[in-house]
Design a protein around this motif. Structure first.
Motif, PDB file in Angstrom:
ATOM      1  N   ALA A 286      49.710  -7.845 -25.036  1.00 18.11           N
ATOM      2  CA  ALA A 286      51.501  -8.270 -26.257  1.00 18.11           C
ATOM      3  C   ALA A 286      50.733  -9.660 -26.871  1.00 18.11           C
ATOM      4  N   ALA A 287      49.387 -10.497 -25.846  1.00 18.43           N
ATOM      5  CA  ALA A 287      48.979 -11.614 -26.527  1.00 18.43           C
ATOM      6  C   ALA A 287      47.641 -10.775 -27.444  1.00 18.43           C
ATOM      7  N   LEU A 288      47.223 -10.083 -27.911  1.00 18.47           N
ATOM      8  CA  LEU A 288      46.222  -9.139 -28.525  1.00 18.47           C
ATOM      9  C   LEU A 288      47.096  -8.931 -29.413  1.00 18.47           C
ATOM     10  N   VAL A 289      47.795  -7.839 -29.452  1.00 17.15           N
ATOM     11  CA  VAL A 289      48.524  -7.386 -30.510  1.00 17.15           C
ATOM     12  C   VAL A 289      49.145  -8.476 -31.615  1.00 17.15           C
TER      13      VAL A 289
ATOM     14  N   GLY B 109      46.415 -10.911  -9.833  1.00 13.89           N
ATOM     15  CA  GLY B 109      45.960  -9.951  -9.005  1.00 13.89           C
ATOM     16  C   GLY B 109      47.337  -9.234  -9.284  1.00 13.89           C
ATOM     17  N   GLU B 110      47.912  -9.732 -10.189  1.00 13.60           N
ATOM     18  CA  GLU B 110      49.015  -8.441 -11.081  1.00 13.60           C
ATOM     19  C   GLU B 110      48.810  -7.899 -11.606  1.00 13.60           C
ATOM     20  N   ALA B 111      47.627  -8.111 -12.504  1.00  9.74           N
ATOM     21  CA  ALA B 111      47.403  -7.195 -13.340  1.00  9.74           C
ATOM     22  C   ALA B 111      45.872  -6.982 -13.725  1.00  9.74           C
ATOM     23  N   ASN B 112      45.330  -6.473 -14.319  1.00  8.93           N
ATOM     24  CA  ASN B 112      43.887  -6.174 -14.425  1.00  8.93           C
ATOM     25  C   ASN B 112      43.304  -6.562 -15.781  1.00  8.93           C
ATOM     26  N   ASN B 113      43.745  -6.640 -16.851  1.00  7.23           N
ATOM     27  CA  ASN B 113      43.318  -6.649 -18.280  1.00  7.23           C
ATOM     28  C   ASN B 113      43.152  -8.226 -18.849  1.00  7.23           C
ATOM     29  N   GLY B 114      41.901  -8.740 -17.904  1.00  2.00           N
ATOM     30  CA  GLY B 114      41.836 -10.465 -17.955  1.00  2.00           C
ATOM     31  C   GLY B 114      40.921 -10.090 -19.156  1.00  2.00           C
ATOM     32  N   GLY B 115      40.035  -9.405 -19.761  1.00  2.78           N
ATOM     33  CA  GLY B 115      39.486  -9.429 -20.784  1.00  2.78           C
ATOM     34  C   GLY B 115      40.556  -9.671 -22.158  1.00  2.78           C
ATOM     35  N   VAL B 116      41.296  -8.705 -22.417  1.00  4.57           N
ATOM     36  CA  VAL B 116      42.138  -8.218 -23.362  1.00  4.57           C
ATOM     37  C   VAL B 116      43.267  -9.274 -23.148  1.00  4.57           C
ATOM     38  N   ALA B 117      43.374 -10.433 -22.052  1.00  5.01           N
ATOM     39  CA  ALA B 117      44.296 -11.112 -22.676  1.00  5.01           C
ATOM     40  C   ALA B 117      43.254 -12.765 -23.361  1.00  5.01           C
ATOM     41  N   LEU B 118      42.500 -12.649 -22.804  1.00  8.96           N
ATOM     42  CA  LEU B 118      41.789 -13.630 -23.209  1.00  8.96           C
ATOM     43  C   LEU B 118      41.090 -13.977 -24.439  1.00  8.96           C
ATOM     44  N   ALA B 119      40.897 -12.408 -25.230  1.00  3.66           N
ATOM     45  CA  ALA B 119      41.267 -12.041 -26.432  1.00  3.66           C
ATOM     46  C   ALA B 119      42.047 -11.991 -27.089  1.00  3.66           C
ATOM     47  N   GLY B 120      42.929 -12.387 -26.671  1.00 13.22           N
ATOM     48  CA  GLY B 120      43.872 -12.495 -27.383  1.00 13.22           C
ATOM     49  C   GLY B 120      44.690 -14.351 -27.648  1.00 13.22           C
ATOM     50  N   VAL B 121      43.800 -14.748 -26.651  1.00 14.26           N
ATOM     51  CA  VAL B 121      43.978 -15.953 -26.844  1.00 14.26           C
ATOM     52  C   VAL B 121      42.678 -16.846 -27.149  1.00 14.26           C
ATOM     53  N   VAL B 122      42.176 -15.673 -27.263  1.00 16.42           N
ATOM     54  CA  VAL B 122      40.960 -16.744 -29.173  1.00 16.42           C
ATOM     55  C   VAL B 122      41.526 -15.961 -29.609  1.00 16.42           C
ATOM     56  N   LEU B 123      41.866 -15.127 -29.526  1.00 17.30           N
ATOM     57  CA  LEU B 123      42.196 -14.892 -31.389  1.00 17.30           C
ATOM     58  C   LEU B 123      43.038 -15.225 -32.027  1.00 17.30           C
ATOM     59  N   GLY B 124      44.389 -16.123 -30.789  1.00 22.22           N
ATOM     60  CA  GLY B 124      45.415 -17.094 -31.604  1.00 22.22           C
ATOM     61  C   GLY B 124      44.654 -17.679 -31.813  1.00 22.22           C
ATOM     62  N   PHE B 125      44.084 -18.365 -30.926  1.00 22.27           N
ATOM     63  CA  PHE B 125      42.933 -19.710 -32.023  1.00 22.27           C
ATOM     64  C   PHE B 125      42.875 -20.126 -33.027  1.00 22.27           C
TER      65      PHE B 125
END
Length: 175
Positions: free
Chosen positions: A58-61, A97-113
């Motif tokens: 959701a963060a990335l989208v 440890g509840e999710a395994n898509n740290g890179g996708v979430a980080l991309a959402g943060v970076v693109l959000g900024f």
């Protein structure tokens, strides 16, 4: 005289059923309660559920939508902030440890900024365009005109002429 009808030979009665091995018949429980459920195996844990990757996705989208709408200023800044917040929540899920898509979430943060920065840059662009076409003068003219329709039309005509002169275009009203 008539003879009596013949009767079928009598069969012996069956013996009674054997006594039950339990004090109560099958299917009946004392007091009407069923037996307690079996105890679970020691050390048994339920199977692990799959990773909860929804926040990172959701963060990335939202960040991509924020970048695409950053020219509208509010879209880039507001959606960018939402993407950053959801992205950090997704990253915290990865750390737990509840999710395994740290890179996708980080991309959402970076693109959000990035969307926030682009949205802020567009504020400067829109303010510059606003001043260049004389929109401030148009707003002042409208405030001075009050409810006088002829004065309001005069302000609109002056603003239209200013835009045509600044950008070398001819504005034609659509019918």
């Amino acid at each position: 005289m008539t003879e009596p009808p013949e009767q079928a030979p009598q069969q012996p009665t069956p013996p009674p059923p054997p006594p039950y091995p339990y004090p109560y018949p099958t299917g009946a429980y004392p007091g009407g309660y069923p037996p307690p459920p079996p105890q679970p195996y020691a050390g048994y844990t339920p199977p692990p559920s799959g990773p909860r990757n929804g926040l990172g996705i959701a963060a990335l989208v939202i960040a991509i939508v924020a970048l695409l709408s950053s020219f509208s200023v509010a879209g880039g800044i507001i959606l960018g902030i939402v993407a950053v917040v959801i992205g950090f929540a997704g990253r915290s899920r990865v750390k737990r440890g509840e999710a395994n898509n740290g890179g996708v979430a980080l991309a959402g943060v970076v693109l959000g900024f990035l969307a926030i920065i682009v949205g802020l840059a567009f504020i400067a662009v829109w303010v510059g365009v606003f001043k260049e076409v004389g929109a401030g003068d148009y707003i002042d003219c409208l405030q001075n005109a009050g409810q006088n329709q002829s004065e309001i039309q005069k302000c609109a005509d002056e603003f239209k002429q200013s835009v045509e002169n600044k950008f070398s275009v001819t504005l034609t009203p659509t019918p």
